[in-house]
Design a protein around this motif. Structure first.
Motif, short mmCIF file in Angstrom:
data_model
loop_
_atom_site.label_atom_id
_atom_site.label_comp_id
_atom_site.label_asym_id
_atom_site.label_seq_id
_atom_site.Cartn_x
_atom_site.Cartn_y
_atom_site.Cartn_z
N GLY A 71 52.12 83.09 70.33
CA GLY A 71 52.19 81.72 69.85
C GLY A 71 51.25 81.38 68.71
O GLY A 71 51.15 80.22 68.31
N TRP A 72 50.57 82.37 68.14
CA TRP A 72 49.67 82.12 67.02
C TRP A 72 50.45 81.57 65.84
O TRP A 72 51.63 81.86 65.65
N GLY A 73 49.79 80.77 65.00
CA GLY A 73 50.39 80.28 63.77
C GLY A 73 49.32 80.16 62.70
O GLY A 73 48.18 79.79 63.01
N GLY A 74 49.65 80.47 61.45
CA GLY A 74 48.69 80.35 60.38
C GLY A 74 49.26 80.85 59.06
O GLY A 74 50.37 81.38 58.99
N TRP A 75 48.49 80.63 57.99
CA TRP A 75 48.92 81.03 56.65
C TRP A 75 48.73 82.53 56.44
O TRP A 75 47.71 83.09 56.84
N MET A 76 49.72 83.14 55.80
CA MET A 76 49.69 84.56 55.48
C MET A 76 50.13 84.75 54.04
O MET A 76 50.86 83.93 53.49
N ILE A 77 49.70 85.86 53.45
CA ILE A 77 50.14 86.19 52.09
C ILE A 77 51.58 86.69 52.17
O ILE A 77 51.90 87.62 52.91
N GLU A 78 52.45 86.04 51.42
CA GLU A 78 53.83 86.51 51.28
C GLU A 78 53.88 87.57 50.17
O GLU A 78 54.45 88.63 50.35
N ALA A 79 53.26 87.26 49.03
CA ALA A 79 53.20 88.21 47.92
C ALA A 79 52.20 87.71 46.90
O ALA A 79 51.98 86.51 46.76
N GLN A 108 47.39 92.57 51.25
CA GLN A 108 47.73 92.73 52.67
C GLN A 108 48.80 91.67 52.96
O GLN A 108 48.50 90.53 53.27
N ASP A 109 50.05 92.09 52.87
CA ASP A 109 51.15 91.14 53.01
C ASP A 109 52.08 91.47 54.18
O ASP A 109 53.20 90.97 54.25
N GLN A 110 51.62 92.30 55.09
CA GLN A 110 52.44 92.60 56.27
C GLN A 110 52.44 91.37 57.17
O GLN A 110 51.40 90.76 57.41
N GLN A 111 53.59 91.01 57.66
CA GLN A 111 53.73 89.82 58.51
C GLN A 111 53.51 90.22 59.98
O GLN A 111 54.43 90.19 60.79
N ILE A 112 52.28 90.56 60.28
CA ILE A 112 51.90 91.00 61.62
C ILE A 112 50.87 90.02 62.18
O ILE A 112 49.92 89.65 61.50
N CYS A 113 51.05 89.60 63.42
CA CYS A 113 50.14 88.65 64.05
C CYS A 113 48.73 89.22 64.14
O CYS A 113 48.54 90.32 64.66
#
Length: 114
Positions: free
Chosen positions: A39-47, A68-73
């Motif tokens: 259930g984590w949520g937050g901003w990540m680098i898309e590209a 580091q743009d892998q969409q891993i929790c």
């Protein structure tokens, strides 16, 4: 703490040693893909991009910059879901260079072990 000397050239990278960065797309991602997701949520680098000459194989023609743009929790390591919330971030003119150690914060000298 002493670092392995074999990584000295990596640990002492300066701004002119890395690819230029002109803008970054961030996406709000959530860990909600599987039944046991955390259930984590937050901003990540898309590209991350460097404005190129329009010939790069991206939708904008700009050059993709390593990030580091892998969409891993970051909490549980599972795949995340990219929501519809995204934003393009562009450095302001006074942020075109990376922070200089010792200017805005104190930096301890690096020590190495052989």
């Amino acid at each position: 703490m002493a670092f392995p000397r074999k990584f000295q050239r990596l640990l002492e990278i300066k701004r002119h040693d890395v690819s230029a960065l002109d803008y970054v797309w961030l996406v709000y991602a959530v860990c909600a893909v599987s039944e046991n997701a955390c259930g984590w949520g937050g901003w990540m680098i898309e590209a991350a991009f460097h404005v190129g000459d329009g010939t790069y194989p991206t939708s904008t023609g700009d050059a993709l910059v390593p990030a580091q743009d892998q969409q891993i929790c970051p909490r549980c390591g599972q795949e995340t879901f990219r929501t519809g919330a995204s934003i393009r971030m562009v450095p302001s003119e006074d942020q075109k260079s990376l922070w200089e150690p010792g200017v805005d914060y104190e930096v301890s000298p690096l020590e190495y072990t052989d």
